[in-house]
Write a protein that holds these residues in place. Structure first.
Motif, mmCIF file in Angstrom:
data_model
loop_
_atom_site.group_PDB
_atom_site.id
_atom_site.type_symbol
_atom_site.label_atom_id
_atom_site.label_comp_id
_atom_site.label_asym_id
_atom_site.label_seq_id
_atom_site.Cartn_x
_atom_site.Cartn_y
_atom_site.Cartn_z
ATOM 1 N N GLU A 74 0.653 -1.416 -0.064
ATOM 2 C CA GLU A 74 -0.052 -0.007 -0.006
ATOM 3 C C GLU A 74 0.911 1.269 -0.033
ATOM 4 N N GLU A 75 2.086 1.114 0.801
ATOM 5 C CA GLU A 75 2.919 2.511 0.631
ATOM 6 C C GLU A 75 3.697 2.407 -0.628
ATOM 7 N N VAL A 76 3.818 1.563 -1.249
ATOM 8 C CA VAL A 76 4.542 1.516 -2.681
ATOM 9 C C VAL A 76 3.418 1.963 -3.699
ATOM 10 N N ALA A 77 2.257 1.477 -3.431
ATOM 11 C CA ALA A 77 0.980 2.293 -4.287
ATOM 12 C C ALA A 77 0.761 3.333 -4.086
ATOM 13 N N ALA A 78 0.771 4.074 -2.979
ATOM 14 C CA ALA A 78 0.830 5.289 -2.861
ATOM 15 C C ALA A 78 1.632 6.347 -3.588
ATOM 16 N N ILE A 79 3.060 5.903 -3.521
ATOM 17 C CA ILE A 79 4.312 6.385 -4.271
ATOM 18 C C ILE A 79 3.838 6.509 -5.762
ATOM 19 N N ILE A 80 3.199 5.300 -6.341
ATOM 20 C CA ILE A 80 2.980 5.125 -7.700
ATOM 21 C C ILE A 80 1.958 6.059 -8.014
ATOM 22 N N ARG A 81 0.868 6.188 -7.365
ATOM 23 C CA ARG A 81 -0.508 7.041 -7.606
ATOM 24 C C ARG A 81 0.092 8.598 -7.750
ATOM 25 N N LYS A 82 1.113 9.010 -6.809
ATOM 26 C CA LYS A 82 1.495 10.234 -6.534
ATOM 27 C C LYS A 82 2.343 10.734 -7.692
ATOM 28 N N SER A 83 3.032 9.739 -8.296
ATOM 29 C CA SER A 83 3.796 9.897 -9.378
ATOM 30 C C SER A 83 3.013 10.094 -10.815
#
Length: 346
Positions: free
Chosen positions: A79-88
């Protein structure tokens, strides 16, 4: 001619070979603007995306606006990685997955198709390891390594290829190791699984070609030892902290995986050391075996710091080791400096 002289000549040869690879090798270069555009909008599945090289690939794909399906055991980190991807600017789906369970891989496939309707690239990057003398490591621990690193890759590869056959195209990337070509002492089960992945991929490539699926490509990535959380996660019965000589940084492998997702190649040794190891394994197989074994003995058995036995993350994920790299190189340097101050080494 003495053994020492032969060894010096070979060392000089490999030094020249390393330097030439550093100058000419482009596999580990970062993808340029045109490559980033090609990645944008494509769907990538990453099995083993919670930390290490898998996390590195996932976060980079987010910057390139890809659709990323994140699979691993640690849901909070996904979920942490997913949030970074979406923010990018990319898209991400999280699927809690144990690669050793075939039904989990099918759930990953279903989630990818439900969200993005296709899979362009499937990457198997999950892995565990156990270190120690073969006759001292519990057999159940060695079988667990095989369940994850080999059977899991069979499950993942089968799931991906079934979808690619429906699509008539796709790229399967399996991350193996330089140990696919030069197995190392004290990592018997890990070496065996990585050699198995290489053979799986080469045989599968033949079958796809012979049956008319020329647009389905299979890539085997073979890195040198990499400074990722796998060393912190390792099951270990050596008595000393898991490590290896001259570890590469994860970005080399991340860049290689992304480049080969655009221009697939069957076997990809990553970086100068892995390329030299591959060359040596084919030209000087006995020397390579001797040299690799001695190097492994030095770092896995003779060099501290001392630590207790552990099953690491073999059976259950552990909270430690959450990043892309893990500072193993720095820990080795700190320990060496400490021993120098104590007069244990010169």
């Amino acid at each position: 001619m003495s053994t020492k002289l032969i060894f010096r000549i070979l060392k000089s040869f490999f030094l020249i070979f390393f330097l030439s690879l550093l100058i000419t090798g482009c596999t580990t270069w970062k993808i340029g603007a045109s490559g980033q555009k090609k990645i944008s909008g494509k769907t990538y599945v990453i099995i083993g995306a919670s930390s290490g090289m898998g996390r590195g690939v996932a976060e980079q794909l987010g910057k390139y606006k890809a659709n990323v399906v994140l699979a691993a055991r640690r849901t909070d980190l996904l979920e942490e990685v997913a949030a970074i991807i979406r923010k990018s600017g990319g898209n991400a789906v999280v699927v809690t997955t144990d690669i050793s369970k075939q039904e989990d891989l099918q759930r990953v496939r279903n989630a990818a198709l439900k969200e993005f309707s296709k899979i362009d690239v499937w990457i198997n990057m999950a892995g565990v390891t156990v270190m120690g003398r073969f006759w001292e490591v519990p057999m159940e621990d060695q079988m667990r390594v095989i369940d994850v690193n080999l059977k899991g890759f069979f499950y993942g590869s089968r799931t991906a290829v079934e979808q690619f056959i429906i699509q008539r195209k796709g790229i399967l990337i399996n991350v193996a190791s330089a140990m696919s070509e030069i197995p190392l002492a004290y990592q018997t089960s890990y070496s065996a699984t990585k050699s198995g992945i290489r053979s799986l991929d080469l045989a599968l490539s033949q079958e796809l070609r012979l049956n008319g699926y020329d647009k389905i490509k299979v890539v085997t990535i073979e890195p040198w030892a990499v400074d990722t959380p796998i060393w912190r996660h390792a099951a270990n019965y050596t008595g000393v902290e898991p490590k290896m000589a001259m570890m590469d940084e994860p970005d080399k492998v991340v860049n290689a995986v992304l480049r080969k997702s655009l221009r697939p190649k069957k076997i990809v040794p990553v970086g100068a050391k892995a390329q030299a190891a591959s060359f040596s394994a084919n030209v000087f197989p006995r020397f390579s075996e001797w040299f690799g074994g001695n190097m492994s003995h030095k770092y896995q058995i003779e060099t501290g710091p001392e630590v207790p036995d552990t099953q690491g993350s073999l059976y259950e994920p552990i909270p430690e080791g959450r990043g892309i790299d893990d500072g193993a190189n720095e820990r080795m340097k700190e320990h060496k400096m400490k021993e120098k101050k104590q007069g244990k080494i010169k």
